[in-house]
Design a protein around this motif. Structure first.
Motif, short mmCIF file in Angstrom:
data_model
loop_
_atom_site.label_atom_id
_atom_site.label_comp_id
_atom_site.label_asym_id
_atom_site.label_seq_id
_atom_site.Cartn_x
_atom_site.Cartn_y
_atom_site.Cartn_z
N LYS A 72 0.82 -1.21 0.00
CA LYS A 72 0.00 0.00 0.00
C LYS A 72 0.85 1.26 0.00
O LYS A 72 0.42 2.31 -0.49
CB LYS A 72 -0.93 -0.01 1.22
N SER A 73 2.06 1.15 0.56
CA SER A 73 2.96 2.31 0.61
C SER A 73 3.83 2.41 -0.64
O SER A 73 4.64 3.33 -0.75
CB SER A 73 3.85 2.23 1.86
N GLY A 74 3.70 1.45 -1.55
CA GLY A 74 4.40 1.54 -2.83
C GLY A 74 5.80 0.98 -2.85
O GLY A 74 6.62 1.40 -3.66
N PHE A 75 6.11 0.03 -1.96
CA PHE A 75 7.44 -0.58 -2.02
C PHE A 75 7.32 -2.07 -1.69
O PHE A 75 6.25 -2.56 -1.32
CB PHE A 75 8.42 0.12 -1.07
N GLU A 76 8.43 -2.78 -1.82
CA GLU A 76 8.43 -4.22 -1.58
C GLU A 76 9.63 -4.60 -0.73
O GLU A 76 10.76 -4.14 -0.96
CB GLU A 76 8.47 -4.97 -2.91
N PHE A 77 9.40 -5.42 0.27
CA PHE A 77 10.47 -5.87 1.15
C PHE A 77 11.36 -6.91 0.47
O PHE A 77 10.89 -7.71 -0.35
CB PHE A 77 9.91 -6.51 2.42
N GLU A 78 12.62 -6.91 0.84
CA GLU A 78 13.49 -8.05 0.58
C GLU A 78 13.33 -9.00 1.77
O GLU A 78 13.31 -8.56 2.92
CB GLU A 78 14.95 -7.63 0.43
N VAL A 79 13.25 -10.30 1.48
CA VAL A 79 12.96 -11.28 2.53
C VAL A 79 14.17 -12.16 2.79
O VAL A 79 14.77 -12.72 1.86
CB VAL A 79 11.77 -12.17 2.13
N VAL A 80 14.56 -12.23 4.06
CA VAL A 80 15.60 -13.16 4.51
C VAL A 80 14.87 -14.28 5.27
O VAL A 80 14.25 -14.03 6.30
CB VAL A 80 16.63 -12.47 5.43
N HIS A 81 14.92 -15.48 4.74
CA HIS A 81 14.11 -16.57 5.29
C HIS A 81 14.73 -17.13 6.57
O HIS A 81 15.95 -17.08 6.78
CB HIS A 81 13.96 -17.68 4.24
N PRO A 82 13.91 -17.70 7.43
CA PRO A 82 14.38 -18.16 8.75
C PRO A 82 15.27 -19.39 8.72
O PRO A 82 15.75 -19.81 9.77
CB PRO A 82 13.07 -18.45 9.49
N SER A 83 15.50 -19.96 7.56
CA SER A 83 16.36 -21.13 7.51
C SER A 83 17.82 -20.77 7.82
O SER A 83 18.62 -21.61 8.21
CB SER A 83 16.29 -21.78 6.12
N ARG A 84 18.14 -19.51 7.64
CA ARG A 84 19.50 -19.06 7.95
C ARG A 84 19.69 -18.94 9.45
O ARG A 84 18.76 -18.66 10.20
CB ARG A 84 19.79 -17.70 7.31
N ARG A 85 20.93 -19.07 9.91
CA ARG A 85 21.24 -18.80 11.31
C ARG A 85 21.14 -17.31 11.55
O ARG A 85 21.33 -16.50 10.64
CB ARG A 85 22.66 -19.30 11.64
N SER A 86 20.83 -16.95 12.78
CA SER A 86 20.63 -15.54 13.10
C SER A 86 21.85 -14.70 12.74
O SER A 86 21.72 -13.61 12.19
CB SER A 86 20.32 -15.38 14.59
N SER A 87 23.05 -15.19 13.04
CA SER A 87 24.26 -14.43 12.74
C SER A 87 24.43 -14.23 11.24
O SER A 87 24.86 -13.16 10.78
CB SER A 87 25.49 -15.14 13.32
N GLU A 88 24.05 -15.26 10.45
CA GLU A 88 24.15 -15.13 9.01
C GLU A 88 23.16 -14.09 8.49
O GLU A 88 23.47 -13.31 7.58
CB GLU A 88 23.90 -16.48 8.34
N SER A 89 21.96 -14.09 9.06
CA SER A 89 20.95 -13.11 8.65
C SER A 89 21.41 -11.69 8.96
O SER A 89 21.24 -10.77 8.15
CB SER A 89 19.63 -13.40 9.37
N ARG A 90 22.01 -11.50 10.11
CA ARG A 90 22.51 -10.18 10.49
C ARG A 90 23.64 -9.74 9.56
O ARG A 90 23.72 -8.58 9.17
CB ARG A 90 22.99 -10.19 11.94
N ASN A 91 24.51 -10.67 9.20
CA ASN A 91 25.60 -10.34 8.27
C ASN A 91 25.05 -9.93 6.91
O ASN A 91 25.57 -9.02 6.25
CB ASN A 91 26.55 -11.53 8.13
#
Length: 613
Positions: A512-531
């Motif tokens: 509705k705000s006119g943009f799209e998120f990039e998605v990081v899926h939960p299969s990654r480890r938390s540290s990898e997602s943060r990196n």
């Protein structure tokens, strides 16, 4: 349906017996009426009428019909309204009035609400430089009305205590009663708000006279405005203090009827217009504003200044909303960096002039640092402002624990590298912030030991909330290079039954705000997602991310000049939790006593999960 029938009243001054006796008489002979709206000073100007007010609030006297007032000042006002503010039924965001007693409602601050199909906007209090808890309006109240003025729909009635200072311009004042032209009881801020809101009726008190101005047209609107100034109840000159109207709500009026202009309609008294000199034929610019030197502070899109957009003054319209209807023709600066600083709680006066007349009484941020737990526009602040230092007049960061004004009663737990604190103006109970002890711009730039402690706090909060049958959503704003903010990670609990809906709410809101998120899926480890998040944030643009209960991370890089909802994360969760009125933290402010009690209660429940213990 028949149009609502409304009674309007000027300054009551505590003369409730006289007022309601008159209302009952009018209601019996010409009614029934649906509501009474009071402007000007409602409470007494002398102690001898306090018992009269008490009779209606505590006992035996009754109020004949629903009565709403905005003049929250006078003798007895503070005591009565302070009690009403703490009543559990009046807590939260209530633009339609705080109940004082049966049929009596206090319209606090500013706002807009529907009444019998009519759209009512109001500014409670009066203009004053005094730092008072009630009885005066503040910058927040003005800003709220400015935002409401940009919403679709027509405001039927606008209630103010003081008169707009330019209301007589372009009107035939030959029949105006004495005192109308006296500047006392007038306020240029009201003029600017009336010019933007464009109400169909503007009702005011305070001047002590009755005056019905000729209707005037509005720039950019098809309808006219009728101004009514009302005299005080029981005035010696027997001027009119009660006035009846029966307006059809604009939302139900045919367009042709709404556009009709009476023969005596004048131009708007607030418009800058052109006038031709009879002697030279030259065109002059004339302004009816008595506050030209300060008009830029409130709305520069409707005013001309000498010079061009490269001058020192900022365009308030652009700074506050991200756009200006004059675009390149605007004679004020459109500055992206200033807008971002403003959106993070910066005081517009300070950004624009390097100083603020309110000084320590101003609750906006003075300086470039410190996005705190209670800032006025985007997040909350944990501390107040402090003295300016060096030539840049920087102030201590609100989040740095070394700040002499840090609101320590909000702090829940302090570790070696991070601490937890309750948010000021929380969205829900147990709305928590995780904050680095050291001043750093975002949590993605933390040193390894601080990052480890951040994860311990996140894990502890997740377990704490799970024990209560809740999940937790984390989100953070990262601001582009050059804006040295103090990082804070928001942690907001949601019922486990709604946890699976969080992702769809964020994605739909983004669409509705006119943009799209990039998605990081939960299969990654938390540290990898943060990196991965670190790799996406280049410090050239602002960056938003949210970590959802199942571990999914949504992120978005905000381009320069892009209009991105600054309270996006809170607005999404407010919608999810069905508390849309709490999307703005200013609607959720609590007293220091209540904040302290909430913090102590949280600490007791969190003690067994606290990683620092």
């Amino acid at each position: 349906m028949a149009p609502p029938r409304i009674l309007l009243c000027g300054d009551v001054l505590g003369r409730l017996n006289l007022l309601f006796k008159r209302v009952s008489t009018v209601n019996k002979s010409n009614g029934p009426f649906d509501a009474l709206l009071c402007v000007g000073q409602f409470f007494s100007d002398s102690p001898d009428r306090l018992e009269e007010i008490s009779d209606y609030i505590d006992g035996p006297s009754s109020i004949p019909l629903p009565t709403y007032f905005i003049g929250d000042y006078g003798i007895g006002a503070f005591k009565i309204l302070s009690v009403a503010s703490k009543d559990p039924s009046n807590l939260g965001f209530k633009t339609d009035g705080l109940k004082i007693c049966h049929n009596l409602f206090w319209l606090k601050g500013s706002g807009k609400f529907p009444l019998l199909g009519l759209s009512i906007a109001y500014l409670s209090g009066r203009h004053s430089s005094d730092d008072q808890p009630i009885g005066v309006y503040c910058e927040d109240d003005i800003d709220a009305l400015r935002a409401l003025a940009e919403e679709p729909g027509i405001v039927d009635l606008f209630l103010t205590n003081e008169w707009p200072s330019e209301i007589l311009n372009r009107a035939d004042t030959s029949d105006a009663p004495p005192g109308v032209s006296n500047p006392s009881g007038s306020d240029p801020v009201i003029s600017q708000l009336a010019a933007e809101i464009k109400p169909r009726y503007h009702i005011a008190g305070t001047k002590g006279v009755f005056y019905a101005r000729e209707p005037y047209s509005n720039d950019g609107a098809v309808h006219v405005t009728r101004f009514l100034g009302l005299a005080p109840v029981g005035n010696k000159d027997k001027q009119k203090f009660i006035h009846a109207i029966s307006p059809t709500p604009a939302s139900t009026m045919p367009a042709a009827e709404l556009c009709m202009k009476p023969p005596n309609t004048t131009l708007s008294p607030y418009t800058v217009s052109e006038k031709t000199d009879n002697n030279t034929g030259a065109t002059k610019r004339i302004s009816n504003s008595t506050s030209d030197e300060q008009y830029w502070r409130f709305d520069v899109s409707k005013r001309q200044r000498k010079g061009n957009g490269d001058g020192e003054r900022l365009c308030f319209k652009f700074t506050s909303t991200g756009s200006c209807s004059r675009e390149e023709k605007c004679n004020f600066r459109h500055d992206i960096d200033a807008r971002e600083q403003y959106l993070k709680g910066g005081c517009f006066d300070f950004i624009n002039k390097g100083k603020c007349e309110r000084g320590s009484a101003c609750s906006f941020q003075h300086g470039e640092e410190g996005d705190g737990l209670s800032q006025k526009r985007t997040r909350s602040k944990i501390g107040g402002d402090t003295s300016a230092t060096d030539g840049s007049q920087r102030k201590h960061c609100w989040f740095c624990l070394s700040s002499p004004n840090v609101e320590s009663h909000l702090i829940l737990s302090i570790g070696e590298n991070c601490y937890c604190a309750l948010a000021k103006g929380p969205l829900v109970e147990d709305h928590v912030l995780i904050v680095p002890v050291d001043h750093c711009p975002n949590t993605l730039s933390l040193a390894p030991e601080a990052e480890t402690e951040l994860h311990r706090y996140k894990s502890a909060l997740k377990t704490y909330f799970k024990n209560q049958g809740k999940a937790v959503v984390y989100y953070e704003w990262l601001f582009k290079h050059g804006l040295s903010m103090h990082a804070n990670l928001q942690a907001i609990p949601v019922p486990i039954s709604r946890a699976s809906d969080v992702r769809s709410h964020f994605i739909l809101a983004a669409k509705k705000s006119g943009f799209e998120f990039e998605v990081v899926h939960p299969s990654r480890r938390s540290s990898e997602s943060r990196n991965l998040l670190r790799s996406k944030f280049d410090e050239k643009s602002s960056f938003f991310y949210a970590e959802l209960p199942e571990g999914t991370i949504l992120s978005y890089s905000v381009e320069d000049k892009e209009k991105f909802p600054v309270q996006f994360g809170r607005e999404v969760l407010a919608s999810l939790l069905n508390v849309p009125d709490r999307a703005d933290w200013r609607n959720c402010k609590l007293s220091k006593e209540d904040e302290t009690q909430m913090a102590e209660h949280f600490k007791k429940r969190f003690e067994e999960f606290d990683p620092t213990r």
